[in-house]
Design a protein around this motif. Sequence first.
Motif, PDB file in Angstrom:
ATOM      1  N   ARG A 121      33.450  49.305  42.397  1.00  0.00           N
ATOM      2  CA  ARG A 121      34.044  49.584  43.706  1.00  0.00           C
ATOM      3  C   ARG A 121      35.533  49.263  43.802  1.00  0.00           C
ATOM      4  O   ARG A 121      36.174  49.648  44.767  1.00  0.00           O
ATOM      5  CB  ARG A 121      33.311  48.795  44.794  1.00  0.00           C
ATOM      6  CG  ARG A 121      31.924  49.297  45.073  1.00  0.00           C
ATOM      7  CD  ARG A 121      31.288  48.521  46.213  1.00  0.00           C
ATOM      8  NE  ARG A 121      32.120  48.529  47.404  1.00  0.00           N
ATOM      9  CZ  ARG A 121      32.314  47.482  48.207  1.00  0.00           C
ATOM     10  NH1 ARG A 121      31.723  46.335  47.934  1.00  0.00           N
ATOM     11  NH2 ARG A 121      33.066  47.582  49.268  1.00  0.00           N
ATOM     12  N   PHE A 122      36.100  48.542  42.833  1.00  0.00           N
ATOM     13  CA  PHE A 122      37.432  47.972  43.061  1.00  0.00           C
ATOM     14  C   PHE A 122      38.460  48.469  42.057  1.00  0.00           C
ATOM     15  O   PHE A 122      38.134  48.899  40.954  1.00  0.00           O
ATOM     16  CB  PHE A 122      37.345  46.443  42.993  1.00  0.00           C
ATOM     17  CG  PHE A 122      36.392  45.874  44.018  1.00  0.00           C
ATOM     18  CD1 PHE A 122      36.795  45.730  45.338  1.00  0.00           C
ATOM     19  CD2 PHE A 122      35.089  45.538  43.666  1.00  0.00           C
ATOM     20  CE1 PHE A 122      35.908  45.236  46.292  1.00  0.00           C
ATOM     21  CE2 PHE A 122      34.205  45.045  44.615  1.00  0.00           C
ATOM     22  CZ  PHE A 122      34.621  44.886  45.924  1.00  0.00           C
ATOM     23  N   THR A 123      39.740  48.339  42.444  1.00  0.00           N
ATOM     24  CA  THR A 123      40.802  48.457  41.459  1.00  0.00           C
ATOM     25  C   THR A 123      40.849  47.121  40.709  1.00  0.00           C
ATOM     26  O   THR A 123      40.305  46.110  41.196  1.00  0.00           O
ATOM     27  CB  THR A 123      42.166  48.699  42.130  1.00  0.00           C
ATOM     28  OG1 THR A 123      42.476  47.528  42.912  1.00  0.00           O
ATOM     29  CG2 THR A 123      42.135  49.928  43.019  1.00  0.00           C
ATOM     30  N   ALA A 124      41.518  47.099  39.576  1.00  0.00           N
ATOM     31  CA  ALA A 124      41.562  45.864  38.789  1.00  0.00           C
ATOM     32  C   ALA A 124      42.150  44.692  39.583  1.00  0.00           C
ATOM     33  O   ALA A 124      41.551  43.609  39.616  1.00  0.00           O
ATOM     34  CB  ALA A 124      42.310  46.098  37.477  1.00  0.00           C
ATOM     35  N   PRO A 125      43.310  44.865  40.256  1.00  0.00           N
ATOM     36  CA  PRO A 125      43.853  43.715  41.016  1.00  0.00           C
ATOM     37  C   PRO A 125      42.903  43.245  42.120  1.00  0.00           C
ATOM     38  O   PRO A 125      42.763  42.039  42.345  1.00  0.00           O
ATOM     39  CB  PRO A 125      45.156  44.270  41.608  1.00  0.00           C
ATOM     40  CG  PRO A 125      45.523  45.423  40.746  1.00  0.00           C
ATOM     41  CD  PRO A 125      44.234  46.008  40.279  1.00  0.00           C
ATOM     42  N   GLN A 126      42.246  44.204  42.794  1.00  0.00           N
ATOM     43  CA  GLN A 126      41.282  43.822  43.840  1.00  0.00           C
ATOM     44  C   GLN A 126      40.120  43.028  43.234  1.00  0.00           C
ATOM     45  O   GLN A 126      39.690  42.008  43.784  1.00  0.00           O
ATOM     46  CB  GLN A 126      40.696  45.078  44.516  1.00  0.00           C
ATOM     47  CG  GLN A 126      41.647  45.817  45.428  1.00  0.00           C
ATOM     48  CD  GLN A 126      41.057  47.155  45.873  1.00  0.00           C
ATOM     49  OE1 GLN A 126      40.212  47.747  45.199  1.00  0.00           O
ATOM     50  NE2 GLN A 126      41.514  47.635  47.009  1.00  0.00           N
TER      51      GLN A 126
END
Length: 387
Positions: free
Chosen positions: A219-224
């Motif tokens: 569900r997320f981008t890497a930083p998130q």
Amino acid sequence: MPDRITSVESFALKIPRDEPYLGPLEEGNVPNETGCFVRPRNKTVYSIYDHCVLVKVMAESGAVGWGECVAVVTPHTTATIIDELLGPLVIGRDPHDVVAIYEDHYDAMRVRGFFGGFYHDAIVAIDIALWDLRGKLTGLPVSKLLGAQRTDKLPVYVSGLPGATREDRAALGKSWIEKGFSAVKFAAAVSDEGEEAEMDAVREAVGPDTQILVDLHWRFTAPQAISLVHRLEPYGVSLIEAPVAPEDVEGLAEVARSIKASVATGEEYRTIYEYRPRFLARCMDVIQPEMGRTGITSFMKICAMAEAFHCRVMPHASIGIGIYQAASLHASAALTNFAMHEYQHSITDKNRAYIDGDLVCEAGVFHLPEGPGLGLSPNQAALDHAY
Ligand code: MG
């Protein structure tokens, strides 16, 4: 003289469930006329039914092997590939050439860009059926055919804590610990009050000594994902599954470098070719091959590659009646890098009614089914759900 293959038959199954996989539907989420619906939190389509595809392979002598593959939706798509393309290619071949048959099936469409998906799932059902048939012909369990039956008890983690509320899900986790299990995994796709609140509730319920795994459902981008995992770490998270989109190799590697918990992924990849760039990028230390999408032949190739990259194996468990689950246990028992198997209690326990043979998971371990081949087969009740 080899006992040649004389017939290949597919069965697309549709089995009702009391409650959809992963728990009750979100408010206002209504299945369409085929029973499909999309979970808004992970944008993925599911069915209100348990679907899978079975394959029955018969040899000249009358010996029978059973296979099964994942078909969460549209099982007739996979069954048609078996009936019209792959099945006829297998007739007359020696079942002991199962690895060559798998490789020939893969070759047959690779230059047209069929590297996975429904096409590979169809290959898988036949592959598992042929390994089972080899077992029936030789009198040996599949794990012995693979050259190593290292154990007959395979440690598991309890997967999916379906429930309408956070309290229900945490209480379910606690009930499994009381039954002798020591690891649970919850799903971000249904953590409606957020992953941190879910983690807090589950940790509170299961106590300090239980391993908690978290499936982030891509569900997320890497930083998130990195930021979220840092917030989960104080609660003692041991493994993060699928934090970023399936295509994001570099993002996954960044997550792996940035967090203390193990990073796991792989249920969506079917071959060594899909796994290879991820091993090279060192983006996971645990892989989760799904037997219902890899088959035994590809599963063993993937796990051998994992060994070269010092990755542990925690096989995924999806929706089926237990045939490919049994195959996954046999293959896992033959691995040197096996860690734990996923235990999908809401599927395995319900669908046990559709198999002959024992598929037992209790007190934290799966018992390897006994007997030649996979050690279990579909019963008439299963075939009555073919449609
Ligand atoms: Mg998952």
